[in-house]
Design an enzyme around this catalytic site. Structure first.
Site, PDB file in Angstrom:
ATOM      1  N   SER A 103      91.628  12.837  66.619  1.00  0.00           N
ATOM      2  CA  SER A 103      92.404  12.629  67.937  1.00  0.00           C
ATOM      3  C   SER A 103      91.546  13.344  69.032  1.00  0.00           C
ATOM      4  O   SER A 103      90.804  14.459  68.735  1.00  0.00           O
ATOM      5  CB  SER A 103      93.790  13.169  67.711  1.00  0.00           C
ATOM      6  OG  SER A 103      94.470  13.505  69.178  1.00  0.00           O
ATOM      7  N   TYR A 131      98.813  20.207  66.109  1.00  0.00           N
ATOM      8  CA  TYR A 131      98.251  18.684  65.725  1.00  0.00           C
ATOM      9  C   TYR A 131      96.863  18.590  66.045  1.00  0.00           C
ATOM     10  O   TYR A 131      95.872  18.105  65.043  1.00  0.00           O
ATOM     11  CB  TYR A 131      98.933  17.641  66.388  1.00  0.00           C
ATOM     12  CG  TYR A 131      98.403  16.296  66.471  1.00  0.00           C
ATOM     13  CD1 TYR A 131      98.530  15.704  65.342  1.00  0.00           C
ATOM     14  CD2 TYR A 131      97.933  15.607  67.499  1.00  0.00           C
ATOM     15  CE1 TYR A 131      98.163  14.288  65.053  1.00  0.00           C
ATOM     16  CE2 TYR A 131      97.364  14.420  67.186  1.00  0.00           C
ATOM     17  CZ  TYR A 131      97.364  13.883  66.103  1.00  0.00           C
ATOM     18  OH  TYR A 131      97.076  12.516  66.163  1.00  0.00           O
ATOM     19  N   LYS A 161      93.579  18.513  63.062  1.00  0.00           N
ATOM     20  CA  LYS A 161      92.376  17.417  63.120  1.00  0.00           C
ATOM     21  C   LYS A 161      91.220  17.989  63.030  1.00  0.00           C
ATOM     22  O   LYS A 161      90.360  17.485  62.497  1.00  0.00           O
ATOM     23  CB  LYS A 161      92.898  16.588  64.488  1.00  0.00           C
ATOM     24  CG  LYS A 161      93.898  15.534  64.625  1.00  0.00           C
ATOM     25  CD  LYS A 161      93.941  14.726  63.063  1.00  0.00           C
ATOM     26  CE  LYS A 161      95.182  13.700  63.344  1.00  0.00           C
ATOM     27  NZ  LYS A 161      95.085  12.705  62.270  1.00  0.00           N
TER      28      LYS A 161
END
Length: 322
Positions: A130, A153, A157
């Protein structure tokens, strides 16, 4: 070819599975078996008329023994690792986020390693990373931009990208990490995606409904249509390993635009007076996360054939395609 999709019941996963089912191939390689994993499935796939075997397995990806038992029966050729706990949800539940975003990724890599060492067949692993890995960005983002994620998050990643690169270096997997931008337009549902308003604004304004935008008119963001993302995922698995050269991590080409430009494009494509339908009530947190995007250059991704939608009108038009 045996293809696995984790997170196959999600927004992108369902579309990717449907694309493979309709085409019967990934690139020029015919698919003979498609394995779909997720916590649950909205509906069963009827494969009786298809020239390939389809299996859906419901379970917890954080359960490493279940994952190993489920995937240990047939050698895998291509793995699309899409499953994740997204931004807002990962912030609220740290343990869940780490167990899916990091632990399950490590288990999947260990399964790939075991397959390569046991039968000498190295699978291709396409990892849905992402742009959240970038976090705080300079005035121009390119392949050399330092990663400064601002949410768990994004940090998760980054970990995925690093270990996939290392497992690839050691010859245990043929990994490719694709940094996905915002994907439009997601269906109206509670998914934990803080950027869901970018999908909602297209859906609502295209139908002539009023919409309150949580970012200012001049706020700039990046996004791609779902069809464009599916095209890039398919290409991500099909591109030859010899073309990857020095990197296996790619920030995908995407469009950069202001909210005012998006509103104008929606009005043009769907013949609506969107300027009168939209109002702006900026949320500082939302705008800081999604409305301060700079210019973007993606030479590594461009070189190996990844593409964006072309222009904003095309993105808006394709965003609501079924």
């Amino acid at each position: 070819m045996h293809v696995l999709i984790t997170g196959a019941n999600g927004f992108v996963g369902q579309s990717l599975a449907n694309h493979i089912l309709s085409q019967g191939c990934v690139g020029e390689s015919k698919v003979s078996r498609l394995t779909l994993l997720d916590r649950q499935f909205d509906e069963a796939v009827d494969s009786s008329s298809l020239d390939l075997v389809v299996e859906q397995h419901s379970g917890d990806l954080a359960d490493d023994q279940w994952l190993k038992d489920t995937l240990g029966r047939f050698p895998m050729d291509v793995i699309y690792h899409l499953a994740s706990i997204p931004g807002g949800m990962a912030e609220k539940n740290d343990q869940l986020g780490r167990s899916v975003n990091i632990d399950a990724t490590m288990t999947l890599l260990e399964i790939c390693k075991a397959q390569t060492e046991s039968i000498g067949h190295k699978p291709v692993l396409v990892f849905a990373s992402s742009i959240a890995v970038l976090g705080i960005m300079p005035d121009l983002v390119n392949d050399d931009t330092p990663l400064k994620p601002q949410m768990s998050y994004g940090a998760h990643k980054v970990v995925g990208e690093v270990v996939i690169n290392d497992f690839s270096r050691r010859g245990w997997v043929d990994g490719r990490s694709l940094r996905l931008p915002g994907v439009l337009a997601r269906p109206p549902a509670e998914t934990g995606q803080l950027s869901a308003f970018l999908s909602d604004i297209i859906r609502e304004l295209s139908q002539g409904h009023t919409f309150v935008c949580p970012m200012s008119a001049q706020a700039k963001t990046w996004a791609s249509s779902l069809p464009n993302i599916i095209e890039n995922l398919i290409h991500g698995a099909a591109v030859e390993e010899s073309k990857l050269k020095a990197t296996r991590t790619f920030t995908l080409p995407t469009l950069c635009f202001s909210m005012a430009e998006m509103v104008d494009a929606i009005g043009l494509v769907y013949k609506q007076n969107t300027k009168e339908l939209v109002s702006y009530e900026p949320n500082p947190m939302i705008e800081n996360l999604f409305g301060c995007f700079p210019s973007l250059e993606t030479p590594s991704a461009d070189e190996v054939g990844f593409k964006h939608d072309g222009d904003l009108n095309k993105l808006v038009e394709r965003a609501l395609l079924k």
